[in-house]
Design a protein around this motif. Structure first.
Motif, mmCIF file in Angstrom:
data_model
loop_
_atom_site.group_PDB
_atom_site.id
_atom_site.type_symbol
_atom_site.label_atom_id
_atom_site.label_comp_id
_atom_site.label_asym_id
_atom_site.label_seq_id
_atom_site.Cartn_x
_atom_site.Cartn_y
_atom_site.Cartn_z
ATOM 1 N N ARG A 170 57.978 39.980 49.893
ATOM 2 C CA ARG A 170 58.223 41.105 48.993
ATOM 3 C C ARG A 170 58.100 42.414 49.762
ATOM 4 N N HIS A 171 57.036 42.514 50.573
ATOM 5 C CA HIS A 171 56.848 43.734 51.366
ATOM 6 C C HIS A 171 57.985 43.921 52.370
ATOM 7 N N GLU A 172 58.445 42.829 52.911
ATOM 8 C CA GLU A 172 59.555 42.883 53.871
ATOM 9 C C GLU A 172 60.838 43.369 53.169
ATOM 10 N N LEU A 173 61.071 42.859 51.965
ATOM 11 C CA LEU A 173 62.255 43.281 51.220
ATOM 12 C C LEU A 173 62.150 44.757 50.831
ATOM 13 N N TRP A 174 60.957 45.191 50.466
ATOM 14 C CA TRP A 174 60.767 46.609 50.134
ATOM 15 C C TRP A 174 61.174 47.488 51.319
ATOM 16 N N LYS A 175 60.747 47.037 52.508
ATOM 17 C CA LYS A 175 61.057 47.807 53.724
ATOM 18 C C LYS A 175 62.581 47.912 53.900
ATOM 19 N N HIS A 176 63.255 46.781 53.687
ATOM 20 C CA HIS A 176 64.726 46.779 53.797
ATOM 21 C C HIS A 176 65.346 47.760 52.811
ATOM 22 N N LEU A 177 64.845 47.718 51.572
ATOM 23 C CA LEU A 177 65.426 48.565 50.525
ATOM 24 C C LEU A 177 65.169 50.042 50.815
ATOM 25 N N GLN A 178 63.984 50.345 51.305
ATOM 26 C CA GLN A 178 63.669 51.742 51.640
ATOM 27 C C GLN A 178 64.559 52.242 52.774
ATOM 28 N N GLU A 179 64.799 51.360 53.739
ATOM 29 C CA GLU A 179 65.697 51.722 54.858
ATOM 30 C C GLU A 179 67.104 52.017 54.354
ATOM 31 N N LEU A 180 67.579 51.135 53.475
ATOM 32 C CA LEU A 180 68.935 51.311 52.933
ATOM 33 C C LEU A 180 69.044 52.623 52.177
ATOM 34 N N ASN A 181 68.011 52.927 51.392
ATOM 35 C CA ASN A 181 68.013 54.160 50.611
ATOM 36 C C ASN A 181 67.974 55.375 51.544
ATOM 37 N N LYS A 182 67.194 55.280 52.612
ATOM 38 C CA LYS A 182 67.118 56.375 53.593
ATOM 39 C C LYS A 182 68.478 56.612 54.245
ATOM 40 N N GLU A 183 69.226 55.499 54.405
ATOM 41 C CA GLU A 183 70.562 55.606 55.010
ATOM 42 C C GLU A 183 71.565 56.231 54.035
ATOM 43 N N GLY A 184 71.141 56.471 52.797
ATOM 44 C CA GLY A 184 72.002 57.172 51.831
ATOM 45 C C GLY A 184 72.518 56.306 50.704
ATOM 46 N N MET A 185 72.136 55.038 50.691
ATOM 47 C CA MET A 185 72.657 54.166 49.643
ATOM 48 C C MET A 185 71.956 54.424 48.301
ATOM 49 N N THR A 186 72.751 54.480 47.243
ATOM 50 C CA THR A 186 72.193 54.624 45.902
ATOM 51 C C THR A 186 71.754 53.237 45.437
ATOM 52 N N ILE A 187 70.555 53.154 44.903
ATOM 53 C CA ILE A 187 70.037 51.833 44.496
ATOM 54 C C ILE A 187 69.507 51.891 43.066
ATOM 55 N N ILE A 188 69.888 50.891 42.292
ATOM 56 C CA ILE A 188 69.326 50.723 40.951
ATOM 57 C C ILE A 188 68.525 49.423 40.964
ATOM 58 N N LEU A 189 67.301 49.514 40.509
ATOM 59 C CA LEU A 189 66.397 48.364 40.580
ATOM 60 C C LEU A 189 65.813 48.050 39.204
ATOM 61 N N THR A 190 65.887 46.783 38.830
ATOM 62 C CA THR A 190 65.109 46.360 37.671
ATOM 63 C C THR A 190 64.065 45.383 38.198
ATOM 64 N N SER A 191 62.888 45.469 37.639
ATOM 65 C CA SER A 191 61.818 44.581 38.107
ATOM 66 C C SER A 191 60.733 44.488 37.056
ATOM 67 N N HIS A 192 60.057 43.346 37.055
ATOM 68 C CA HIS A 192 58.889 43.219 36.190
ATOM 69 C C HIS A 192 57.620 43.625 36.939
ATOM 70 N N TYR A 193 57.783 43.814 38.271
ATOM 71 C CA TYR A 193 56.631 44.265 39.062
ATOM 72 C C TYR A 193 56.615 45.796 39.037
ATOM 73 N N LEU A 194 55.749 46.334 38.207
ATOM 74 C CA LEU A 194 55.769 47.785 38.005
ATOM 75 C C LEU A 194 55.329 48.555 39.247
ATOM 76 N N GLU A 195 54.454 47.938 40.033
ATOM 77 C CA GLU A 195 54.012 48.619 41.260
ATOM 78 C C GLU A 195 55.184 48.739 42.239
ATOM 79 N N GLU A 196 56.093 47.783 42.155
ATOM 80 C CA GLU A 196 57.297 47.806 43.004
ATOM 81 C C GLU A 196 58.169 49.006 42.637
#
Lengths: 244, 253
Positions: A170-196
């Motif tokens: 999960r932490h590894e995937l978060w890192k990937h998603l943060q990188e993608l967002n930093k690169e300028g990608m717009t991201i919409i996320l649904t999750s039941h993990y509120l801390e995520e």
């Protein structure tokens, strides 16, 4: 131009009203969280944005392109990692990615290069020639993300991307998603993990009974020092939650 | 037009049936071999000739067409139904493919499998010395056109079916009986008067009659009528399937 514009979107399943006249926008480069209990209308909204569901009313545009009238152009701009594994389980990982890249019009050297890029990005090199059904749950999630990104979408939609995934991954995937967002990608996320959602998203909407009951920047929503979980429970458990 | 997307779709569908080649190719070839051997080589020796054509040569086009029909139908119906069942149809729905391209993609897979199965049976027929080929072009046209009609029918059934059992209903209760009654093993001139008239309302009779003409030169029916029936069915079914994809019937929620 908004990355996503949802205006008066309504979705009915027979007589059941799943999404009731919701409107919201997501701006380019945003990391947007869509929260809500099961059956609130999150996945239905995502399905309508991506073309899996028909709309019963309203309008949805992705980077200015209507998802119904100009659906092919709209589809090119969106990548989806769905909640459930909707993939040919007998297909090898590399082949799946190659086929999907082909669906989006990539060919030859460009396609091969891009497939190898996403395989490398998600650490799938050792598993690229395995069939999907042979992979562990965590690897399957990585493949789903790789598939969503293989055609370089402008808007990435993640429906419960870390469901059933261990803490390390999960932490590894978060890192990937943060990188993608930093690169300028717009991201919409649904999750039941509120801390995520609290960690990753800059703006959040809470949907309940098919209506958006709260929307705003994370800063504004949590300004009283509350955690997202407290806010979420106070809204979703409140019977008189007033829709916006 | 998303040419690369369409080409990818077709290749993916073809690869799927090669993945299970024992079921999709070997089974119809073995089944056809047995039919040709029993009805052609064994029973055929007693029957002699029909309309001056050795019986083995007479039945081969019927056996070939019956297997082509079943293969084309199975290809499109199982492909689409499995996509619906595993929800991998979503992978296609979110891709920038037009509804026409989706239909054409599934259809191409069905036609390809029909043609491969048909050509395989032709090779089997050659080993029995049963093949005549009078009109190659007509043969190929019938092979492709009938595969396309049953590919479309398979898509229609795959959209409608809600279980694997329903998927096989049409094959069991319509395709197999109508193929057998459509003149696979006999000329309809061998039937009693009333049955001859009824047989002419069976579209399968025209499919088998056309391919038999292309191979042996013999035909029971008017070839133009057969051609029009195939063309008419193709147009009607294509429009219907295209329309159902467009409105997302049973594939979009």
């Amino acid at each position: 131009m908004h990355a996503l514009e949802v205006k008066n979107f309504t979705k009915r399943y027979g007589k059941n009203l799943a999404v009731d006249d919701i409107s919201f926008t997501v701006e380019p480069g945003e990391f947007f969280g869509l929260l809500g209990p099961n059956g609130a209308g999150k996945s239905t909204t995502i399905h309508a944005i991506t073309g899996i569901a028909r709309t019963s009313g309203g309008m949805i545009k992705v980077f200015g392109t209507d998802v119904e009238s100009d659906y092919r152009d709209a589809r090119r701009k969106v990548g989806l990692s769905p909640q459930e594994f909707n993939i040919d389980i007998f297909e090898k990982v590399r082949d799946t990615l190659t086929f999907v890249a082909g669906f989006y019009g990539m060919h030859g050297v460009e396609r091969k290069k891009r497939v190898e890029e996403v395989i490398k990005r998600f650490g799938l090199e050792k598993h690229a020639d395995k069939r999907f059904k042979e992979l562990s749950g965590g690897l399957k999630r990585r493949v789903m993300l790789a598939r969503a990104l293989v055609h370089k979408p402008q808007l990435l939609i993640l429906d419960e991307p870390t469901a059933g995934v261990d803490v390390e991954l999960r932490h590894e995937l978060w890192k990937h998603l943060q990188e993608l967002n930093k690169e300028g990608m717009t991201i919409i996320l649904t999750s039941h993990y509120l801390e995520e959602v609290e960690l990753l998203c800059s703006r959040i909407a809470i949907i309940n009974h098919g209506k958006i009951v709260k929307i705003g920047s994370k800063k504004d929503l949590l300004k009283d020092g509350k955690h997202l979980e407290e806010l979420y429970l106070s809204i979703t458990q409140s019977e008189d939650a007033a829709p916006l | 037009m998303n040419w690369i997307g369409l080409q990818t779709f077709i290749w993916k569908d073809i690869k799927r049936f090669f993945r299970v080649a024992i079921q999709t190719l070997l089974t119809p070839w073995i089944s056809a071999t047995l039919f040709i051997f029993i009805f052609g080589a064994v029973i055929g020796q007693r029957v002699g000739t029909i309309e001056g054509i050795p019986y083995i040569t007479f039945v081969l086009p019927g056996i070939l067409m019956m297997n082509v029909i079943m293969s084309a139908f199975s290809q499109s119906s199982s492909s689409l139904y499995m996509h619906r069942f595993t929800r991998s149809i979503e992978e296609i729905l979110i891709a920038p493919l037009a509804h026409f391209e989706m239909v054409f993609g599934y259809l191409s897979g069905a036609v390809f499998r029909g043609v491969v199965v048909g050509l395989g049976i032709l090779i089997v027929g050659l080993t029995f010395g049963a093949v005549q080929m009078q009109h190659v072009f007509v043969f190929l046209v019938y092979l492709v056109a009938v595969s396309a009609v049953f590919g479309l029918l398979g898509l229609l059934v795959a959209l409608w079916a809600n279980s694997f059992e329903q998927l096989t209903i049409l094959n069991t209760f319509l395709i197999t009986p109508l193929s057998f009654l459509g003149g696979v093993f006999n000329s309809i001139s061998m039937l009693p008067g009333n049955l001859q008239t009824i047989a002419r309302f069976n579209p399968f009779f025209y499919f088998i009659d056309g391919i038999r003409y292309s191979m042996t030169g013999f035909h029971d029916a008017d070839l133009l009528t057969g051609g029009l029936i195939i063309a008419g069915l193709f147009v009607i079914l294509f429009y219907l399937v295209y329309y159902l994809f467009k409105i997302g019937w049973r594939i979009r929620v």
